[in-house]
Design a protein around this motif. Structure first.
Motif, PDB file in Angstrom:
ATOM      1  N   LYS A 205      10.853  -2.703  -5.716  1.00  0.00           N
ATOM      2  CA  LYS A 205      11.726  -2.372  -6.646  1.00  0.00           C
ATOM      3  C   LYS A 205      11.208  -2.455  -8.308  1.00  0.00           C
ATOM      4  O   LYS A 205      11.586  -1.702  -9.187  1.00  0.00           O
ATOM      5  CB  LYS A 205      13.007  -3.425  -6.740  1.00  0.00           C
ATOM      6  CG  LYS A 205      13.466  -3.039  -5.216  1.00  0.00           C
ATOM      7  CD  LYS A 205      14.693  -3.834  -5.038  1.00  0.00           C
ATOM      8  CE  LYS A 205      15.220  -3.878  -3.495  1.00  0.00           C
ATOM      9  NZ  LYS A 205      16.236  -4.948  -3.334  1.00  0.00           N
ATOM     10  N   LEU A 206      10.126  -3.301  -8.403  1.00  0.00           N
ATOM     11  CA  LEU A 206       9.679  -3.358  -9.660  1.00  0.00           C
ATOM     12  C   LEU A 206       8.413  -2.503 -10.073  1.00  0.00           C
ATOM     13  O   LEU A 206       8.170  -1.927 -11.100  1.00  0.00           O
ATOM     14  CB  LEU A 206       8.969  -4.951  -9.665  1.00  0.00           C
ATOM     15  CG  LEU A 206       9.701  -5.886  -9.650  1.00  0.00           C
ATOM     16  CD1 LEU A 206       8.737  -7.415  -9.454  1.00  0.00           C
ATOM     17  CD2 LEU A 206      10.751  -6.236 -10.616  1.00  0.00           C
ATOM     18  N   GLN A 207       7.907  -2.061  -8.928  1.00  0.00           N
ATOM     19  CA  GLN A 207       6.876  -0.891  -8.736  1.00  0.00           C
ATOM     20  C   GLN A 207       7.286   0.509  -8.887  1.00  0.00           C
ATOM     21  O   GLN A 207       6.438   1.402  -9.507  1.00  0.00           O
ATOM     22  CB  GLN A 207       6.123  -1.279  -7.492  1.00  0.00           C
ATOM     23  CG  GLN A 207       4.655  -0.826  -7.418  1.00  0.00           C
ATOM     24  CD  GLN A 207       4.402  -1.190  -5.699  1.00  0.00           C
ATOM     25  OE1 GLN A 207       4.702  -2.261  -5.460  1.00  0.00           O
ATOM     26  NE2 GLN A 207       3.389  -0.417  -5.246  1.00  0.00           N
TER      27      GLN A 207
ATOM     28  N   ARG B  79       0.695  -1.154   0.092  1.00  0.00           N
ATOM     29  CA  ARG B  79       0.078   0.182   0.064  1.00  0.00           C
ATOM     30  C   ARG B  79       0.653   1.231   0.100  1.00  0.00           C
ATOM     31  O   ARG B  79       0.497   2.214  -0.806  1.00  0.00           O
ATOM     32  CB  ARG B  79      -0.767   0.098   1.214  1.00  0.00           C
ATOM     33  CG  ARG B  79      -1.979  -0.843   1.070  1.00  0.00           C
ATOM     34  CD  ARG B  79      -2.896  -0.916   2.488  1.00  0.00           C
ATOM     35  NE  ARG B  79      -4.088  -1.755   2.556  1.00  0.00           N
ATOM     36  CZ  ARG B  79      -4.757  -2.203   3.486  1.00  0.00           C
ATOM     37  NH1 ARG B  79      -4.809  -1.312   4.562  1.00  0.00           N
ATOM     38  NH2 ARG B  79      -5.749  -3.192   3.194  1.00  0.00           N
ATOM     39  N   VAL B  80       1.887   1.373   0.757  1.00  0.00           N
ATOM     40  CA  VAL B  80       2.712   2.208   0.958  1.00  0.00           C
ATOM     41  C   VAL B  80       3.547   2.624  -0.304  1.00  0.00           C
ATOM     42  O   VAL B  80       3.566   3.860  -1.029  1.00  0.00           O
ATOM     43  CB  VAL B  80       3.575   2.366   2.265  1.00  0.00           C
ATOM     44  CG1 VAL B  80       4.726   3.456   2.153  1.00  0.00           C
ATOM     45  CG2 VAL B  80       2.825   2.256   3.462  1.00  0.00           C
ATOM     46  N   GLY B  81       4.049   1.380  -1.070  1.00  0.00           N
ATOM     47  CA  GLY B  81       4.780   1.374  -2.099  1.00  0.00           C
ATOM     48  C   GLY B  81       3.757   1.869  -3.224  1.00  0.00           C
ATOM     49  O   GLY B  81       4.219   3.075  -4.141  1.00  0.00           O
ATOM     50  N   PHE B  82       2.370   1.548  -3.173  1.00  0.00           N
ATOM     51  CA  PHE B  82       1.469   2.200  -4.406  1.00  0.00           C
ATOM     52  C   PHE B  82       1.492   3.673  -4.121  1.00  0.00           C
ATOM     53  O   PHE B  82       1.543   4.542  -5.355  1.00  0.00           O
ATOM     54  CB  PHE B  82       0.221   1.625  -3.962  1.00  0.00           C
ATOM     55  CG  PHE B  82      -0.918   2.204  -4.899  1.00  0.00           C
ATOM     56  CD1 PHE B  82      -0.772   1.897  -6.319  1.00  0.00           C
ATOM     57  CD2 PHE B  82      -1.789   3.032  -4.439  1.00  0.00           C
ATOM     58  CE1 PHE B  82      -1.928   2.204  -7.196  1.00  0.00           C
ATOM     59  CE2 PHE B  82      -2.784   3.546  -5.295  1.00  0.00           C
ATOM     60  CZ  PHE B  82      -3.092   3.168  -6.605  1.00  0.00           C
TER      61      PHE B  82
ATOM     62  N   ARG C  81      11.788  -9.798   2.328  1.00  0.00           N
ATOM     63  CA  ARG C  81      12.725  -9.652   1.101  1.00  0.00           C
ATOM     64  C   ARG C  81      11.678  -9.668  -0.062  1.00  0.00           C
ATOM     65  O   ARG C  81      11.724  -8.653  -0.969  1.00  0.00           O
ATOM     66  CB  ARG C  81      13.694 -10.592   0.822  1.00  0.00           C
ATOM     67  CG  ARG C  81      14.768 -10.144   0.675  1.00  0.00           C
ATOM     68  CD  ARG C  81      16.120 -11.104   0.626  1.00  0.00           C
ATOM     69  NE  ARG C  81      16.802 -11.209   2.016  1.00  0.00           N
ATOM     70  CZ  ARG C  81      17.304 -12.379   2.829  1.00  0.00           C
ATOM     71  NH1 ARG C  81      16.836 -13.286   2.327  1.00  0.00           N
ATOM     72  NH2 ARG C  81      17.816 -12.204   3.882  1.00  0.00           N
ATOM     73  N   ASP C  82      10.775 -10.733  -0.183  1.00  0.00           N
ATOM     74  CA  ASP C  82       9.797 -10.593  -1.298  1.00  0.00           C
ATOM     75  C   ASP C  82       8.981  -9.372  -1.257  1.00  0.00           C
ATOM     76  O   ASP C  82       8.698  -8.772  -2.351  1.00  0.00           O
ATOM     77  CB  ASP C  82       8.837 -11.848  -1.718  1.00  0.00           C
ATOM     78  CG  ASP C  82       8.012 -12.128  -0.195  1.00  0.00           C
ATOM     79  OD1 ASP C  82       8.084 -11.356   0.729  1.00  0.00           O
ATOM     80  OD2 ASP C  82       7.357 -12.955  -0.396  1.00  0.00           O
ATOM     81  N   GLY C  83       8.371  -8.920  -0.123  1.00  0.00           N
ATOM     82  CA  GLY C  83       7.727  -7.483  -0.156  1.00  0.00           C
ATOM     83  C   GLY C  83       8.621  -6.499  -0.632  1.00  0.00           C
ATOM     84  O   GLY C  83       8.014  -5.511  -1.521  1.00  0.00           O
ATOM     85  N   ARG C  84       9.864  -6.443  -0.362  1.00  0.00           N
ATOM     86  CA  ARG C  84      10.761  -5.286  -0.842  1.00  0.00           C
ATOM     87  C   ARG C  84      10.867  -5.336  -2.321  1.00  0.00           C
ATOM     88  O   ARG C  84      11.116  -4.263  -2.929  1.00  0.00           O
ATOM     89  CB  ARG C  84      11.897  -5.147   0.175  1.00  0.00           C
ATOM     90  CG  ARG C  84      11.446  -4.809   1.585  1.00  0.00           C
ATOM     91  CD  ARG C  84      13.022  -4.323   2.471  1.00  0.00           C
ATOM     92  NE  ARG C  84      13.787  -5.343   2.166  1.00  0.00           N
ATOM     93  CZ  ARG C  84      14.153  -6.240   3.286  1.00  0.00           C
ATOM     94  NH1 ARG C  84      13.292  -6.496   4.467  1.00  0.00           N
ATOM     95  NH2 ARG C  84      15.181  -7.172   2.949  1.00  0.00           N
ATOM     96  N   GLU C  85      11.104  -6.589  -2.626  1.00  0.00           N
ATOM     97  CA  GLU C  85      11.611  -6.889  -4.087  1.00  0.00           C
ATOM     98  C   GLU C  85      10.519  -6.452  -4.984  1.00  0.00           C
ATOM     99  O   GLU C  85      10.756  -5.648  -5.894  1.00  0.00           O
ATOM    100  CB  GLU C  85      11.771  -8.416  -4.279  1.00  0.00           C
ATOM    101  CG  GLU C  85      13.202  -8.930  -3.682  1.00  0.00           C
ATOM    102  CD  GLU C  85      14.369  -7.829  -4.065  1.00  0.00           C
ATOM    103  OE1 GLU C  85      14.565  -7.582  -5.287  1.00  0.00           O
ATOM    104  OE2 GLU C  85      15.187  -7.668  -3.347  1.00  0.00           O
TER     105      GLU C  85
END
Ligand code: PPS
Length: 175
Positions: free
Chosen positions: A96-98, A65-68, A89-93
């Protein structure tokens, strides 16, 4: 539309110093007239992520959500500074794509130092079994493998850490 802003994402244990650094990095950028918005885990959890818990799924939902929001703000030239444990790690990865200009900052304060600091008294409770799924105690923290910046708050002052980030942003041509 081309993304023009950047996101400085501070990840680390509870009590690592993420919020202190996030606030000071934001101040330093504002002094340089760089437009930015600071997003703090505790604040996010009282509004945008209200109701989420601390399971793996909920934490990654919080991070996404915060990434969005960061992606949206960055698209319009507002840089974002984020302080979230973001332990997986998967959440942070995914971030990087987003987020095109994503800067992963590992606030690398060892667990024993965080336990000693225990600013909010949460480690004491977690160690006594009073808080479930507490990061570093009963829930994992997956360290970044290749962060853009590593800050060691137990070895360097806040202003040294801020300087490291500002220098990095200048070297990378982001500010
Ligand atoms: S996460 O993992 O990124 O979704 O966490 P975040 O949104 O940053 O929220 C962390 C803050 O919530 C408080 N808190 C806990 N932290 C970790 N584990 C558990 N179980 C927990 N319960 C409450 C704590 O105050 C964290 O704030 P910080 O500033 O990191 O100490």
């Amino acid at each position: 539309m081309k993304s023009s802003g950047f996101t400085c994402w501070l990840t680390g244990l509870s009590g690592a110093g993420k919020s202190t650094l996030g606030i000071e990095i934001t101040k330093a950028l504002e002094e340089l007239s760089v437009p930015c918005e600071y997003l703090d885990g505790d604040v996010i959890r009282t509004n945008l992520s209200k109701g989420l818990g601390f399971s793996r799924e909920d934490r990654n939902t919080n991070v996404a959500r915060v990434g969005f929001v960061c992606g949206l703000l960055n698209k319009h030239g507002i840089n974002t500074i984020v302080a979230l444990i973001s332990p997986y790690r998967d959440g942070r990865e995914q971030l990087k794509l987003q987020i095109p200009n994503f800067i992963e900052i590992f606030v690398d304060t060892p667990l024993d130092v965080c336990i000693k600091r225990d600013i909010k008294g949460l480690y004491k409770k977690a160690l006594a079994g009073e808080i479930a799924e507490f990061t570093g105690i009963s829930s994992p923290y997956e360290q970044p493998l290749n962060p853009d910046i590593t800050l060691k708050t137990h070895k360097e002052s806040v202003s040294q850490c801020v300087e490291t980030v500002i220098n990095y942003l200048q070297r990378q041509g982001k500010i």
